[in-house]
Design a protein around this motif. Structure first.
Motif, short mmCIF file in Angstrom:
data_model
loop_
_atom_site.label_atom_id
_atom_site.label_comp_id
_atom_site.label_asym_id
_atom_site.label_seq_id
_atom_site.Cartn_x
_atom_site.Cartn_y
_atom_site.Cartn_z
N VAL A 86 148.16 -116.35 36.78
CA VAL A 86 146.80 -116.98 37.24
C VAL A 86 146.22 -115.69 37.28
O VAL A 86 145.23 -115.32 36.44
CB VAL A 86 146.26 -117.71 38.27
N ARG A 87 146.59 -114.23 38.13
CA ARG A 87 146.21 -113.17 38.16
C ARG A 87 146.08 -112.22 37.03
O ARG A 87 144.99 -112.12 36.60
CB ARG A 87 146.21 -112.15 39.06
N GLN A 95 143.35 -114.09 34.54
CA GLN A 95 141.77 -113.85 34.38
C GLN A 95 141.66 -112.03 33.97
O GLN A 95 141.00 -111.59 33.39
CB GLN A 95 141.79 -113.11 35.64
N VAL A 118 136.59 -116.38 33.60
CA VAL A 118 137.36 -116.21 34.62
C VAL A 118 136.75 -116.59 36.25
O VAL A 118 137.76 -117.25 37.12
CB VAL A 118 136.86 -114.79 34.85
N PHE A 119 135.87 -117.11 36.21
CA PHE A 119 134.85 -117.43 37.53
C PHE A 119 134.91 -118.74 38.09
O PHE A 119 135.89 -119.27 39.25
CB PHE A 119 133.63 -117.87 37.23
N LEU A 153 138.57 -119.84 36.87
CA LEU A 153 140.18 -119.56 37.12
C LEU A 153 139.69 -118.95 38.69
O LEU A 153 141.17 -119.24 38.91
CB LEU A 153 140.27 -118.36 36.22
N ARG A 154 139.21 -118.52 38.90
CA ARG A 154 139.11 -117.41 40.55
C ARG A 154 138.90 -118.71 41.38
O ARG A 154 140.03 -118.82 42.44
CB ARG A 154 138.42 -116.61 41.17
N ARG A 155 138.58 -119.45 41.10
CA ARG A 155 137.52 -120.90 42.22
C ARG A 155 138.99 -122.05 42.47
O ARG A 155 138.84 -122.54 42.82
CB ARG A 155 136.10 -121.07 41.78
N THR A 190 145.60 -122.54 40.09
CA THR A 190 146.45 -121.74 41.54
C THR A 190 147.86 -121.47 40.57
O THR A 190 147.90 -122.04 40.34
CB THR A 190 146.53 -123.02 42.95
#
Length: 431
Positions: free
Chosen positions: A97-98, A101, A203-204, A206-208, A211
């Motif tokens: 995931v990181r 992003q 990206v917003f 994905l971050r929220r 997992t």
């Protein structure tokens, strides 16, 4: 993982073979991952396809030849090969995931840079740097989806994500039709690249909401505890070297053929078929609709018939349709109809590729192995837009497309024939 372990891999029985069975059976976390990866791949496709759509404007503005113009597409794909391998390795080290992003932000930013360049040389450099993120995004997203989905649904789920490329291609064509209708051509192409920066908004989400897959997190934890991180070159070790070579050749053929066709068809329609940019939209729409349906059918066939059979059928179909499209003396109405099967066969096989590569490698090497093979193929396949453009200076563009695409699809068929079937393979954490 030893050669014996590779041979004794557990497989899951596929019970419900309907296309949407995977989605009905998903939990909320899996669905969020599915939509995030689908959106990422769609926006990735939109960003890449912008350049082939504006290549005519670039040629006219800076007076570059077809070969040089094709070179900008080639360097994007070559750098994406490096970015894909490094992005896959990074996904094994810091997480899927990181990495996803980071790579999305990267290629979005450099798409915006493409909108403000002042020379063809600057554009060439910007597209090369953009390609690093473009390649890394696929590597991280494909392995994320492959690990998040249960084995009996993996082909359909990952393949359905792949259909997002056709959606992105359609968005790029829609943006072209609108922008070139309301703006002068020497300005509209810049706005096309600016639109390519939109993926950054993903990206917003994905971050929220997305997992890390448990299997990847468990493997990274075991590796951290043991202190033994796999080196970047372990995918070339004896037990899996043959797999890496054959998978890389297969990826080369499938992508070389695809880029030889899709990169130059817009130019073929406006030069040898004498259509305007706006009027060619309908022909490209038939191609895109065929591509979208091809992705979905390919996703279904990947679980129904197996990954290998999907590749064999579609590679042969692609050769036949490309030769019909470029070599038969068809009128434009017939060409419009033939656009559907061209898009269908030239795209649908990609639906099996993400799941196939995920299943070929152990978890500790999955990101780097998958990232290398797919993007090695992308890098060598990147030569095809340049080679087609260069050959078109001595023969027709139609002939150049036919020659290189048929050769590429032949390599695709032979490599796929030599690789094993992986349908239903169960993934396990390892160290």
């Amino acid at each position: 993982m030893t050669a014996r372990q590779l041979e004794q891999i557990e497989t899951a029985e596929i019970e419900d073979t309907s296309l949407l069975a995977f989605y009905r059976d998903m939990n909320p976390a899996e669905r969020r991952t599915f939509w995030a990866c689908s959106a990422g791949w769609a926006l990735d496709g939109m960003d890449f396809m912008i350049y082939p759509l504006v290549i005519g404007s670039i040629i006219a503005l800076w007076k570059v030849g077809a070969g040089a113009a094709g070179l900008a597409g080639t360097v994007t794909l070559l750098s994406s090969a490096i970015g894909g391998w490094l992005g896959g390795y990074l996904a094994d080290r810091i997480g899927r995931v990181r990495t996803l992003q980071f790579t999305i932000l990267w290629f979005s930013f450099f798409s915006l840079i493409c909108a403000v360049v002042q020379s063809f040389d600057q554009l060439l450099v910007a597209r090369a740097v953009l390609g690093l993120g473009f390649g890394g995004e696929w590597a991280a997203g494909a392995v994320l989806m492959g690990e998040a989905i249960r084995p009996q649904y993996r082909g359909r789920a990952v393949g359905s994500v792949q259909s997002g490329w056709a959606v992105g291609w359609g968005l790029a064509v829609l943006a072209q039709a609108i922008l070139f209708s309301v703006l002068p051509g020497d300005i509209a192409w810049r706005w096309m690249f600016a639109v390519g920066a939109l993926p950054a908004l993903l990206v917003f989400y994905l971050r929220r909401y997305v997992t890390e897959p448990e299997i990847a997190a468990d493997t990274r934890r075991k590796l951290a505890e043991s202190g033994e991180q796999p080196p970047l070159w372990e995918i070339f070790s004896a037990p899996i070297l043959k797999t890496t070579i054959l998978a890389s050749l297969m990826a080369t053929g499938m992508q070389g053929g695809y880029y030889a066709v899709t990169f130059w068809v817009p130019r073929f329609l406006t030069t040898e078929r004498h259509l305007s940019i706006v009027s060619s939209t309908g022909y490209l729409s038939a191609l895109i609709i065929g591509s979208f349906i091809g992705y979905l059918v390919g996703a279904w066939l990947a679980d129904r018939l197996g990954r290998r059979n999907l590749f064999l059928i579609f590679s042969l179909g692609a050769i036949v349709v490309v030769l019909f499209y470029t070599q038969l003396p068809l009128n434009n109405d017939a060409l419009w109809v033939l656009g559907f099967p061209l898009g269908f066969f030239a795209s649908g096989y990609f639906s099996g590729m993400g799941a196939f590569l995920t299943e070929l490698y152990p978890t500790r090497l999955r990101g780097s192995g998958q990232g290398f093979c797919y993007n090695f193929g992308r890098g060598i396949g990147a030569l095809f837009p340049y080679l087609v453009g260069a050959l078109s200076t001595t023969t027709t563009l139609a002939n150049a497309i036919a020659i290189f695409s048929a050769a590429a699809y032949g390599v695709f068929f032979l490599a796929a024939f030599a690789l094993p079937e992986t349908r239903g393979r169960v993934l396990h954490p390892d160290a």
